[in-house]
Design a protein around this motif. Sequence first.
Motif, mmCIF file in Angstrom:
data_model
loop_
_atom_site.group_PDB
_atom_site.id
_atom_site.type_symbol
_atom_site.label_atom_id
_atom_site.label_comp_id
_atom_site.label_asym_id
_atom_site.label_seq_id
_atom_site.Cartn_x
_atom_site.Cartn_y
_atom_site.Cartn_z
ATOM 1 N N LYS A 1 0.057 -4.044 13.467
ATOM 2 C CA LYS A 1 0.141 -5.338 14.143
ATOM 3 C C LYS A 1 -0.385 -6.438 13.222
ATOM 4 O O LYS A 1 -1.226 -6.194 12.357
ATOM 5 C CB LYS A 1 -0.670 -5.308 15.437
ATOM 6 C CG LYS A 1 -0.094 -4.379 16.499
ATOM 7 C CD LYS A 1 -0.955 -4.381 17.752
ATOM 8 C CE LYS A 1 -0.344 -3.462 18.823
ATOM 9 N NZ LYS A 1 -1.168 -3.423 20.053
ATOM 10 N N ASP A 2 0.117 -7.637 13.406
ATOM 11 C CA ASP A 2 -0.341 -8.774 12.612
ATOM 12 C C ASP A 2 -1.752 -9.192 13.045
ATOM 13 O O ASP A 2 -2.151 -8.980 14.197
ATOM 14 C CB ASP A 2 0.611 -9.971 12.776
ATOM 15 C CG ASP A 2 1.937 -9.729 12.085
ATOM 16 O OD1 ASP A 2 1.960 -8.982 11.082
ATOM 17 O OD2 ASP A 2 2.969 -10.270 12.559
ATOM 18 N N GLY A 3 -2.472 -9.789 12.124
ATOM 19 C CA GLY A 3 -3.783 -10.336 12.453
ATOM 20 C C GLY A 3 -4.934 -9.358 12.349
ATOM 21 O O GLY A 3 -6.064 -9.691 12.725
ATOM 22 N N PHE B 1 -1.144 3.123 1.922
ATOM 23 C CA PHE B 1 -1.021 1.795 2.531
ATOM 24 C C PHE B 1 0.007 0.973 1.766
ATOM 25 O O PHE B 1 0.067 0.996 0.542
ATOM 26 C CB PHE B 1 -2.377 1.082 2.502
ATOM 27 C CG PHE B 1 -2.329 -0.319 3.042
ATOM 28 C CD1 PHE B 1 -2.150 -0.557 4.395
ATOM 29 C CD2 PHE B 1 -2.445 -1.409 2.173
ATOM 30 C CE1 PHE B 1 -2.093 -1.858 4.889
ATOM 31 C CE2 PHE B 1 -2.393 -2.705 2.655
ATOM 32 C CZ PHE B 1 -2.218 -2.928 4.023
ATOM 33 N N GLU B 2 0.828 0.224 2.511
ATOM 34 C CA GLU B 2 1.825 -0.664 1.911
ATOM 35 C C GLU B 2 1.611 -2.068 2.455
ATOM 36 O O GLU B 2 1.770 -2.313 3.653
ATOM 37 C CB GLU B 2 3.247 -0.177 2.223
ATOM 38 C CG GLU B 2 4.336 -0.993 1.529
ATOM 39 C CD GLU B 2 5.727 -0.430 1.788
ATOM 40 O OE1 GLU B 2 6.212 0.337 0.936
ATOM 41 O OE2 GLU B 2 6.313 -0.748 2.844
ATOM 42 N N SER B 3 1.266 -2.990 1.568
ATOM 43 C CA SER B 3 1.016 -4.373 1.971
ATOM 44 C C SER B 3 2.330 -5.115 2.190
ATOM 45 O O SER B 3 3.410 -4.611 1.855
ATOM 46 C CB SER B 3 0.193 -5.080 0.901
ATOM 47 O OG SER B 3 0.946 -5.185 -0.297
ATOM 48 N N LYS B 4 2.229 -6.343 2.697
ATOM 49 C CA LYS B 4 3.418 -7.170 2.904
ATOM 50 C C LYS B 4 4.130 -7.421 1.575
ATOM 51 O O LYS B 4 5.362 -7.368 1.492
ATOM 52 C CB LYS B 4 3.010 -8.509 3.528
ATOM 53 C CG LYS B 4 2.642 -8.463 5.008
ATOM 54 C CD LYS B 4 2.130 -9.815 5.466
ATOM 55 C CE LYS B 4 1.938 -9.871 6.978
ATOM 56 N NZ LYS B 4 3.216 -9.984 7.707
ATOM 57 N N PRO C 1 7.821 -12.116 6.254
ATOM 58 C CA PRO C 1 7.937 -11.619 7.641
ATOM 59 C C PRO C 1 7.753 -10.105 7.764
ATOM 60 O O PRO C 1 7.663 -9.571 8.877
ATOM 61 C CB PRO C 1 9.369 -12.013 8.013
ATOM 62 C CG PRO C 1 10.115 -11.910 6.708
ATOM 63 C CD PRO C 1 9.144 -12.332 5.641
ATOM 64 N N LEU C 2 7.719 -9.410 6.634
ATOM 65 C CA LEU C 2 7.615 -7.944 6.673
ATOM 66 C C LEU C 2 6.207 -7.511 7.055
ATOM 67 O O LEU C 2 5.218 -8.094 6.592
ATOM 68 C CB LEU C 2 8.000 -7.342 5.321
ATOM 69 C CG LEU C 2 9.439 -7.607 4.859
ATOM 70 C CD1 LEU C 2 9.663 -7.022 3.473
ATOM 71 C CD2 LEU C 2 10.439 -7.027 5.846
ATOM 72 N N PRO C 3 6.083 -6.472 7.887
ATOM 73 C CA PRO C 3 4.759 -6.036 8.340
ATOM 74 C C PRO C 3 4.056 -5.131 7.325
ATOM 75 O O PRO C 3 4.690 -4.534 6.461
ATOM 76 C CB PRO C 3 5.081 -5.257 9.613
ATOM 77 C CG PRO C 3 6.439 -4.680 9.358
ATOM 78 C CD PRO C 3 7.169 -5.706 8.529
ATOM 79 N N GLN C 4 2.737 -5.064 7.439
ATOM 80 C CA GLN C 4 1.976 -4.072 6.686
ATOM 81 C C GLN C 4 2.198 -2.714 7.332
ATOM 82 O O GLN C 4 2.483 -2.629 8.531
ATOM 83 C CB GLN C 4 0.481 -4.426 6.709
ATOM 84 C CG GLN C 4 0.175 -5.788 6.121
ATOM 85 C CD GLN C 4 -1.295 -6.134 6.250
ATOM 86 O OE1 GLN C 4 -2.000 -6.212 5.251
ATOM 87 N NE2 GLN C 4 -1.755 -6.352 7.466
#
Length: 295
Positions: A66-68, A92-95, A121-124
């Motif tokens: 989720k964002d934030g 882990f893959e960042s934006k 706009p791509l999610p982590q």
Amino acid sequence: MLFRNIRYFIREGFSNLARNRLMTIASITSVMAALVILGMFLLIILNVNHMAYQVESQLELKAFLKDGLTEEEINKIGEEIKSIDGVSSVVFESKEQALEKFKKQLGEKSYLLEGLEKDNPLPQSYIIKVKDANLIKNVADDIKGIKGIEQVSYGQDVVEKLLAIIRVVRIAGLAIISILFVISIVIISNTIKLGVFARRREINIMKYIGATDWFIRWPFLIEGVVLGLLGALLSVAVLALMYGYTLDYVSNRLVVFDLLPLSAIIKDMALYFAVIGALIGAVGSGLSIKRFLNV
């Protein structure tokens, strides 16, 4: 006395092979042909299984966050995923990494993504691999229950169908190998039986002059073992030549999968076939001579 008997049994076994050249050649050819057919299917099954393993090892889940979320929350989610039974690796893959990967996938059309660096706009996400492909659904369900996970994706329908196909192929392969093994025993035993039948008078004479059953049986058992070993080694040589040629021909045409290298299977195959050939030869001779000992 024992050593003298052993020498006699071995000498007689090899003498029988030399005296009955036609039956010797027929028996060796029979063993070789049966094991070549068995070996061909075995090589096919081993490579299908190897390809299935390659597919399974490439299966992965992607858990979108989720964002934030704070860095601490993201790390906590990663630790929770690692603790799930069946998980082998978590990355882990960042934006930014997700955007770069997407650009590579688009290739020449990557220009369509220009300008998204500032407002990505791509999610982590976390990329997860499992120890056993059959656990992928259970792992996905466990990840969905973690706080902070937006969505879990692993192509459920495709993966389940793929795993079902792999299971069917493996079961069918084992069934085919088992059937061919039984057929090989029957063919080889019957061929050896013909050789023993041709010398039934010799066996009867030995019985009449007082020879024990085992005294008569041992040279035939040794003969059967030698026939089985020779047939097995010849079959391995034929299979090695055929597989080597197939490997050179197919390897340049398979892009996604790799075939098993010859060096990875030939030693084990030679050992197993030598044992199988010797065992079948001994059993075939033992069963074939049994009926002629009841004089």
